[in-house]
Design an enzyme around this catalytic site. Structure first.
Site, PDB file in Angstrom:
ATOM      1  N   TYR A   1      63.782  72.893  32.979  1.00 35.47           N
ATOM      2  CA  TYR A   1      65.220  73.020  32.733  1.00 35.47           C
ATOM      3  C   TYR A   1      65.482  74.193  31.782  1.00 35.47           C
ATOM      4  CZ  TYR A   1      69.899  72.103  31.026  1.00 35.47           C
ATOM      5  OH  TYR A   1      71.219  72.245  30.668  1.00 35.47           O
TER       6      TYR A   1
ATOM      7  N   GLU B   1      76.877  66.149  31.205  1.00 35.77           N
ATOM      8  CA  GLU B   1      77.168  66.431  29.788  1.00 35.77           C
ATOM      9  C   GLU B   1      78.059  65.350  29.197  1.00 35.77           C
ATOM     10  OE1 GLU B   1      75.838  68.476  27.710  1.00 35.77           O
ATOM     11  OE2 GLU B   1      74.888  69.955  28.984  1.00 35.77           O
TER      12      GLU B   1
ATOM     13  N   TRP C   1      70.084  65.167  25.330  1.00 35.77           N
ATOM     14  CA  TRP C   1      70.101  65.761  26.662  1.00 35.77           C
ATOM     15  C   TRP C   1      68.834  65.377  27.421  1.00 35.77           C
ATOM     16  CZ3 TRP C   1      72.994  67.043  30.348  1.00 35.77           C
ATOM     17  CH2 TRP C   1      72.502  67.776  31.423  1.00 35.77           C
TER      18      TRP C   1
END
Length: 190
Positions: A25, A47, A55
Site C-alpha cells: 500500500y 477512510e 489505517w
C-alpha cells in the site's frame, strides 16, 4: 525514524515492515493521484471507517469490505435497505460500527449527487487544487482539508472531519506526503 528494510529501501516511518499488505500500500498506492470515481469512493468509505482506528486495521480488512460493499459500486450502496445494513452489522470481516455503516450509505448518496453536479467526483475533488498535487509532510489537517470537510458536510456526508479528509487526500494523491528520505519521495524528484 530511519529503519533498515530487507530490500534496502527507506520508507515513511509509519509503514509496518512486518505487514506485506501495508508495505505494498505504501509503495504502490499511497499518494498516487486517483481520478477513477470507483476508487475514490472506495477510499472515502474506507477512510470514514478508519476514523478513530488505525489505517492498518482497515487495510487488513479491505478485501472483506470490498465484498461486503459490492465492490464499492456507489449505485448499489446508495440503495442499501435495512436488511443489507443488518447483514453488514453482523459481518465479522468488516468494522461493524452501526453509525459508520449507515454513514456509508448516506455518503454514497451524497457522492452520487456530487457526481451529478460536477460530472464526476474526480472533477469535484481535483477542482480544489486545480488538478495539482500538493506536496507537504508532517500535517494531519490543513486549510484545504478544512474547506473540503466543510463542503462534504454541507452535501450531507458523515465522518468527514478535517483529519479524515486530510488522510483521504493523502491516500488518493491530492496531497503527496512521503517523508523526505522515503524512496517514493526520492522517485518524485527524479
Amino acid at each position: 525514524m530511519r529503519m533498515n528494510w530487507a530490500d534496502g529501501k527507506i520508507r515513511c516511518c509509519w509503514a509496518n515492515p512486518k505487514n506485506e499488505r501495508y508495505i505494498r500500500y505504501h509503495d504502490e498506492e499511497w499518494g498516487v493521484p486517483v481520478h477513477d470515481d470507483r476508487k475514490l469512493f472506495e477510499m472515502l468509505i474506507l477512510e470514514c471507517f478508519q476514523a478513530g482506528l488505525s489505517w492498518e486495521c482497515v487495510l487488513n480488512k479491505r478485501d472483506a469490505f470490498r465484498e461486503a460493499f459490492d465492490g464499492f459500486d456507489v449505485e448499489k450502496v446508495c440503495d442499501y435497505k435495512e436488511e443489507k445494513l443488518e447483514a453488514l452489522r453482523k459481518d465479522p470481516g468488516i468494522i461493524r460500527n452501526r453509525l459508520k455503516i449507515q454513514a456509508a450509505v448516506t455518503n454514497a448518496q451524497a457522492f452520487r449527487e456530487i457526481q451529478k453536479e460536477y460530472g464526476s467526483f474526480s472533477e469535484y475533488l481535483w477542482h480544489w487544487t486545480e488538478g495539482s498535487v500538493i506536496r507537504e509532510t508532517g500535517k494531519t489537517s490543513s486549510e484545504l482539508s478544512d474547506a473540503i470537510s466543510k463542503d462534504l458536510k454541507k452535501h450531507g456526508m458523515k465522518f468527514v472531519g478535517t483529519t479524515v479528509v486530510y488522510a483521504y487526500l493523502q491516500a488518493v494523491g491530492v496531497i503527496r506526503s512521503h517523508e523526505d528520505e522515503c524512496f517514493c519521495r526520492q522517485e518524485d524528484e527524479i
